[in-house]
Design an enzyme around this catalytic site. Structure first.
Site, mmCIF file in Angstrom:
data_model
loop_
_atom_site.group_PDB
_atom_site.id
_atom_site.type_symbol
_atom_site.label_atom_id
_atom_site.label_comp_id
_atom_site.label_asym_id
_atom_site.label_seq_id
_atom_site.Cartn_x
_atom_site.Cartn_y
_atom_site.Cartn_z
ATOM 1 N N GLU A 1 0.827 -1.208 0.000
ATOM 2 C CA GLU A 1 0.000 0.000 0.000
ATOM 3 C C GLU A 1 0.861 1.258 0.000
ATOM 4 O O GLU A 1 1.946 1.266 0.582
ATOM 5 C CB GLU A 1 -0.851 0.041 1.264
ATOM 6 C CG GLU A 1 -1.890 -1.044 1.323
ATOM 7 C CD GLU A 1 -2.681 -0.996 2.604
ATOM 8 O OE1 GLU A 1 -3.468 -1.906 2.829
ATOM 9 O OE2 GLU A 1 -2.505 -0.056 3.399
ATOM 10 N N CYS B 1 -2.205 1.914 7.829
ATOM 11 C CA CYS B 1 -1.472 1.045 6.913
ATOM 12 C C CYS B 1 -1.847 -0.420 7.086
ATOM 13 O O CYS B 1 -2.105 -0.897 8.168
ATOM 14 C CB CYS B 1 0.037 1.257 7.047
ATOM 15 S SG CYS B 1 0.828 0.452 8.418
HETATM 16 S S1 SF4 Z 1 3.389 -0.123 13.055
HETATM 17 FE FE1 SF4 Z 1 4.551 -1.947 13.733
HETATM 18 S S2 SF4 Z 1 3.534 -3.695 12.729
HETATM 19 FE FE2 SF4 Z 1 2.854 -1.819 11.664
HETATM 20 S S3 SF4 Z 1 4.211 -1.598 9.930
HETATM 21 FE FE3 SF4 Z 1 5.086 -0.351 11.582
HETATM 22 S S4 SF4 Z 1 6.499 -1.724 12.655
HETATM 23 FE FE4 SF4 Z 1 5.192 -3.010 11.356
#
Ligand code: SF4
Length: 349
Positions: A97, A338
């Site tokens: 994405e 995300c």
């Molecule tokens: S917030 Fe945590 S789980 Fe989500 S993409 Fe970033 S590092 Fe990975």
């Protein structure tokens, strides 16, 4: 042109590496510069389109290198602002994405650095299904190039904050940063690029020595190890003492102000005790705290604090001279967080 992992992605090569290859083929050195500009300034998808490169050389390029591709699988457009979220399919079928955000005087994209993620943060959909693979530098660049083309918009800011932990894909990240900043390519200033990490201590130390003037953002989200471990498994690997010490050294070496991302979760990390823990933790560090009220629609397990509670939390930190911002949420009406589109596509959400 063959795609896949057995050949190097041509878009990931530094100009010097292209020059070396050109020389090994007995071609004139200036051809390397032509090819680099076709790939990174004109953003062509295929060597076929390089009109001033001899056919025989194009054939050799196709033989020796892979050329990553991105196919738009899905697009969501916000009705509230001009945010657009893309689900792209990579050459090998993996999905990633990327998000386009329009501000008053610049355009920004948020890109993914990995297909999926291994870090397991409990508030994030990117980690559902784990990590599929690292992205090449070329695949990170393509997200910027493709969105510019699809929307006919010039992008001048980048945040590496989509799916994946960028510092777990360190070498490719560095290549991406240097290539997107290259004067013969998109020439996007390092100062306009933000890399966000959940806190990989030894990589923060390494990054400090790379002489890059990027912005570094740390996903903090809790000010004690005990709380952080509840939502971020990375906290089992690195305690806050070591993380903050690495951040202090990062500032000492680079002189760049750090940003700490703090997702406000009602009743979990927004009490006055949390304010004091945060103040103790960040004392004397040149930083800004970016508060992000969690979106309860997206993060069903978490409750969003009311706007008054957010204001009070911010004011309390500011009373103690901490720099605080509240993140302006873009594309709140689409799956802005995300990993959600990707997980939905894979029917994991
Ligand atoms: S917030 Fe945590 S789980 Fe989500 S993409 Fe970033 S590092 Fe990975």
């Amino acid at each position: 042109m063959k795609t896949g992992t057995e050949k190097k992605d041509i878009r990931s090569l530094y100009p010097e590496e292209l020059a070396e290859w050109i020389l090994s083929k007995g071609e004139k050195p200036y051809r390397a510069g032509q090819i680099f500009q076709w790939l990174h300034k004109s953003q062509v998808l295929n060597p076929e389109e390089m009109s001033n490169v001899p056919k025989s050389l194009k054939q050799e390029l196709e033989q020796d290198f892979a050329c990553s591709t991105l196919r738009e699988e899905l697009r969501q457009e916000s009705k509230l602002d001009e945010t657009k979220k893309f689900l792209f399919e990579l050459s090998d079928g993996n999905m990633i994405e990327s998000v386009f955000m329009k501000y008053r005087s610049w355009n920004s994209v948020c890109i993914s650095s990995q297909a999926g993620c291994n870090m397991g943060c409990s508030f994030c959909a990117s980690t559902i299904g784990g990590l599929s693979r690292d992205l090449t530098a070329g695949e990170m660049l393509l997200q910027v190039y493709e969105i510019q083309k699809l929307l006919s918009e010039k992008i001048s800011r980048i945040v590496v904050m989509g799916s994946g932990e960028p510092l777990e894909n360190y070498d490719n990240l560095l290549r991406f940063l240097r290539l997107v900043n290259h004067r013969d390519g998109q020439d996007i200033s390092m100062r306009n690029i933000t890399v966000s990490t959940c806190g990989i201590v030894e990589k923060i130390e390494e990054l400090a020595g790379e002489d890059l003037s990027i912005n570094l953002a740390i996903s903090l989200h809790a000010a004690t190890d005990e709380k952080r471990k509840k939502i971020m498994p990375v906290a089992m690997r690195y305690g806050l003492k070591d993380l903050i010490a690495a951040c202090r050294r990062y500032f000492e070496r680079t002189g760049r102000q750090l940003t700490f991302e703090y997702a406000l979760i009602d009743g979990f990390n927004n009490t006055s005790e949390d304010v004091h823990s945060l103040l103790r933790l960040l004392e004397g560090l040149n930083c800004v705290v970016n508060l992000i009220p969690v979106n309860p629609v997206r993060d069903r397990a978490f409750k969003e604090p009311g706007s008054r509670a957010v204001r009070e939390f911010k004011a309390e930190l500011e009373r103690h001279a901490l720099n605080v911002t509240v993140r302006r949420e873009m594309g709140r009406d689409i799956d802005g967080a995300c990993g959600q589109l990707r997980a939905r596509k894979a029917k994991k959400l």
